[in-house]
Design an enzyme around this catalytic site. Structure first.
Site, PDB file in Angstrom:
ATOM      1  N   GLY A  11     -15.364  32.273  20.742  1.00  0.00           N
ATOM      2  CA  GLY A  11     -16.120  32.256  19.485  1.00  0.00           C
ATOM      3  C   GLY A  11     -16.838  30.931  19.335  1.00  0.00           C
ATOM      4  N   VAL A 129      -6.562  31.399  16.488  1.00  0.00           N
ATOM      5  CA  VAL A 129      -7.084  31.107  15.151  1.00  0.00           C
ATOM      6  C   VAL A 129      -7.670  32.381  14.539  1.00  0.00           C
ATOM      7  CG1 VAL A 129      -8.817  29.762  13.876  1.00  0.00           C
ATOM      8  CG2 VAL A 129      -7.575  28.705  15.773  1.00  0.00           C
ATOM      9  N   ASP A 159      -2.678  26.364   6.371  1.00  0.00           N
ATOM     10  CA  ASP A 159      -1.843  26.651   5.203  1.00  0.00           C
ATOM     11  C   ASP A 159      -0.926  25.458   4.911  1.00  0.00           C
ATOM     12  OD1 ASP A 159      -2.757  29.495   5.221  1.00  0.00           O
ATOM     13  OD2 ASP A 159      -1.739  29.438   7.147  1.00  0.00           O
ATOM     14  N   ARG A 162      -3.012  22.725   3.413  1.00  0.00           N
ATOM     15  CA  ARG A 162      -3.359  23.082   2.029  1.00  0.00           C
ATOM     16  C   ARG A 162      -2.178  22.796   1.103  1.00  0.00           C
ATOM     17  NH1 ARG A 162      -6.053  28.883   3.828  1.00  0.00           N
ATOM     18  NH2 ARG A 162      -8.224  28.152   3.959  1.00  0.00           N
ATOM     19  N   HIS A 187       0.134  34.200   8.739  1.00  0.00           N
ATOM     20  CA  HIS A 187      -1.054  33.577   8.132  1.00  0.00           C
ATOM     21  C   HIS A 187      -1.780  34.663   7.343  1.00  0.00           C
ATOM     22  CE1 HIS A 187      -4.730  31.472   7.385  1.00  0.00           C
ATOM     23  NE2 HIS A 187      -5.404  32.428   7.987  1.00  0.00           N
TER      24      HIS A 187
HETATM   25  P1  NAI Z   1     -17.779  33.279  12.912  1.00  0.00           P
HETATM   26  O1  NAI Z   1     -18.090  34.713  12.671  1.00  0.00           O
HETATM   27  O2  NAI Z   1     -18.710  32.229  12.418  1.00  0.00           O
HETATM   28  O3  NAI Z   1     -17.622  33.044  14.487  1.00  0.00           O
HETATM   29  C1  NAI Z   1     -16.889  33.885  15.305  1.00  0.00           C
HETATM   30  C2  NAI Z   1     -17.569  33.887  16.666  1.00  0.00           C
HETATM   31  O4  NAI Z   1     -16.764  34.635  17.555  1.00  0.00           O
HETATM   32  C3  NAI Z   1     -18.953  34.541  16.661  1.00  0.00           C
HETATM   33  O5  NAI Z   1     -19.899  33.626  17.212  1.00  0.00           O
HETATM   34  C4  NAI Z   1     -18.764  35.768  17.557  1.00  0.00           C
HETATM   35  O6  NAI Z   1     -19.912  36.057  18.320  1.00  0.00           O
HETATM   36  C5  NAI Z   1     -17.606  35.331  18.427  1.00  0.00           C
HETATM   37  N1  NAI Z   1     -16.850  36.440  19.025  1.00  0.00           N
HETATM   38  C6  NAI Z   1     -16.573  37.650  18.498  1.00  0.00           C
HETATM   39  N2  NAI Z   1     -15.895  38.400  19.391  1.00  0.00           N
HETATM   40  C7  NAI Z   1     -15.720  37.635  20.480  1.00  0.00           C
HETATM   41  C8  NAI Z   1     -15.095  37.858  21.730  1.00  0.00           C
HETATM   42  N3  NAI Z   1     -14.546  39.039  22.042  1.00  0.00           N
HETATM   43  N4  NAI Z   1     -15.091  36.854  22.631  1.00  0.00           N
HETATM   44  C9  NAI Z   1     -15.678  35.672  22.351  1.00  0.00           C
HETATM   45  N5  NAI Z   1     -16.292  35.409  21.181  1.00  0.00           N
HETATM   46  C10 NAI Z   1     -16.308  36.380  20.263  1.00  0.00           C
HETATM   47  O7  NAI Z   1     -16.305  33.062  12.374  1.00  0.00           O
HETATM   48  P2  NAI Z   1     -15.530  31.692  12.073  1.00  0.00           P
HETATM   49  O8  NAI Z   1     -15.795  31.289  10.677  1.00  0.00           O
HETATM   50  O9  NAI Z   1     -15.772  30.730  13.161  1.00  0.00           O
HETATM   51  O10 NAI Z   1     -14.021  32.235  12.099  1.00  0.00           O
HETATM   52  C11 NAI Z   1     -13.436  32.705  13.314  1.00  0.00           C
HETATM   53  C12 NAI Z   1     -12.113  33.384  13.043  1.00  0.00           C
HETATM   54  O11 NAI Z   1     -11.164  32.465  12.513  1.00  0.00           O
HETATM   55  C13 NAI Z   1     -12.165  34.531  12.040  1.00  0.00           C
HETATM   56  O12 NAI Z   1     -11.376  35.600  12.534  1.00  0.00           O
HETATM   57  C14 NAI Z   1     -11.513  33.944  10.804  1.00  0.00           C
HETATM   58  O13 NAI Z   1     -10.927  34.959  10.003  1.00  0.00           O
HETATM   59  C15 NAI Z   1     -10.477  33.067  11.428  1.00  0.00           C
HETATM   60  N6  NAI Z   1      -9.903  32.019  10.575  1.00  0.00           N
HETATM   61  C16 NAI Z   1      -8.579  31.721  10.728  1.00  0.00           C
HETATM   62  C17 NAI Z   1      -7.970  30.741   9.978  1.00  0.00           C
HETATM   63  C18 NAI Z   1      -6.513  30.429  10.157  1.00  0.00           C
HETATM   64  O14 NAI Z   1      -6.016  29.608   9.375  1.00  0.00           O
HETATM   65  N7  NAI Z   1      -5.780  30.985  11.108  1.00  0.00           N
HETATM   66  C19 NAI Z   1      -8.736  29.990   8.987  1.00  0.00           C
HETATM   67  C20 NAI Z   1     -10.126  30.339   8.917  1.00  0.00           C
HETATM   68  C21 NAI Z   1     -10.678  31.328   9.691  1.00  0.00           C
END
Ligand code: NAI
Length: 326
Positions: A11, A129, A159, A162, A187
């Site tokens: 990602g 993540v 978390d 936070r 989470h």
């Molecule tokens: P985003 O949508 O901006 O970026 C995600 C990226 O992953 C996109 O560029 C997409 O093209 C890529 N992607 C999708 N499927 C893929 C695959 N099979 N292989 C490689 N790349 C792939 O999302 P963002 O904001 O960067 O968040 C990413 C993830 O992190 C989300 O699932 C979000 O819910 C999660 N997250 C987890 C947190 C935690 O505390 N564990 C906190 C905040 C977000």
């Protein structure tokens, strides 16, 4: 200077990575004496955007950045990886049920688990993540039978951080004064932020706050913080999530602070009666590149109920994708 290590990030053209990659390359994750080769994975339509991110990384002229690999093939991105930060995931689309989301992600994380199994370093440290992080980590782990299940973790450090800030605000102290705080479980909004062992400047945190605030303010605020950020910012937490990923990996690689612990989603060995094999957040210490679940924490009835509720949710998530697990 040490030999470079390989850090895979999925990602890599997304929001979190836009903060994360630059901090890894500047040495904040593995130390200012550790060169890194970034191995970036994206889906094919995002490769052009990824090229732009790689150009910006180059333009920082980071002394520790020893190379950049860009690919839409997990077998290329995970090749010999020492660290893998699995950030990319399928977001919930319109009309998508929780089960659909779990299944869509199961497809991604089973393929990535297999690729890690086939090509990554045998000591690869994996942090998931992308949500649902704990279950995605479980799926990757189950698809990597040749790797130690302890190599797979999920992020609850955001978390944890936070919760540190909420408690510091309430007690008019600094986050530096707070120790022994725990996030238990998933989470998700069932996570249990536990203050029973927490200390503020060495004194019991739970005695400094009232039960009403703890139950009706602190716990829901930490549980719902992700949604509150989305409401305020119009986009999900990105820089703070990247920061937490840095904290999680840095502690795992370089060790937790002496006399304290952190919260990590790790492979349950049955500690505290939590079902074996779930990726559940526990209080953990890290040393010499390895983690350990802290033993002997007192669990009262209030805590037990909350730990069980979040455990049940994780067991349900696991069961919902059971037909996709090897
Ligand atoms: P985003 O949508 O901006 O970026 C995600 C990226 O992953 C996109 O560029 C997409 O093209 C890529 N992607 C999708 N499927 C893929 C695959 N099979 N292989 C490689 N790349 C792939 O999302 P963002 O904001 O960067 O968040 C990413 C993830 O992190 C989300 O699932 C979000 O819910 C999660 N997250 C987890 C947190 C935690 O505390 N564990 C906190 C905040 C977000």
């Amino acid at each position: 200077m040490k030999a470079p290590v390989r850090v895979a990030v999925t990602g890599a053209a997304g929001q979190i990575s836009y903060s994360l990659l630059f901090r890894i390359a500047s040495g904040e994750m593995l130390g200012k004496d550790q060169p890194v080769i970034l191995q970036l994975l994206e889906i094919t339509p995002a490769l052009e955007a990824l090229k732009g991110v790689a150009m910006e990384l180059e333009d920082c002229a980071f002394p520790l950045l020893a190379g950049i690999v860009q690919s839409d093939d997990a077998n290329v991105a995970f090749k010999d990886a020492d660290y893998a930060l699995l950030v990319g995931a399928r977001p919930r689309g319109p009309g998508m049920e929780r089960k659909d989301l779990l299944e869509a992600n199961a497809a991604i994380f089973s393929a990535q688990g297999k690729a890690l199994n086939d090509v990554a370093s045998r000591d690869v440290k994996v942090l998931v993540v992308g949500n649902p992080a704990n279950t995605n980590s479980l799926i990757a782990q189950r698809n990597a039978p040749d790797l130690d299940p302890r190599n797979f973790t999920a992020m609850t450090r955001l978390d944890h951080n936070r919760a540190l800030s909420q408690l510091a605000n309430k007690t008019e102290s600094s986050v530096n004064d707070i120790t022994h705080l725990t996030i238990w479980g998933n989470h998700s909004s069932t996570q249990y932020p536990d203050l029973h062992q927490a200390k503020v400047a060495g004194e019991s945190a739970i005695e400094k706050v009232d039960q009403e605030w703890y139950e009706s303010d602190f716990i829901p605020t930490v549980q719902q913080r992700g949604a509150a950020i989305i409401k305020a910012r119009g986009a999900s937490s990105a820089a703070s999530a990247a920061n937490a990923a840095i904290d999680h990996m840095r502690d795992w690689a370089l060790g937790t602070a002496e006399g304290d612990w952190t919260s990590m989603g790790v492979y349950s060995d049955g500690s505290y009666g939590i079902q074996e094999g779930l990726i559940y957040s526990f209080p953990c210490t890290c040393k010499n590149g390895d983690w350990e679940i802290v033993q002997g924490v007192d669990i009262n009835d209030f805590s037990r109920k909350k730990m069980t509720a979040t455990e049940q949710e994780l067991a349900e998530e696991r069961d919902a994708v059971a037909h996709l697990l090897p």
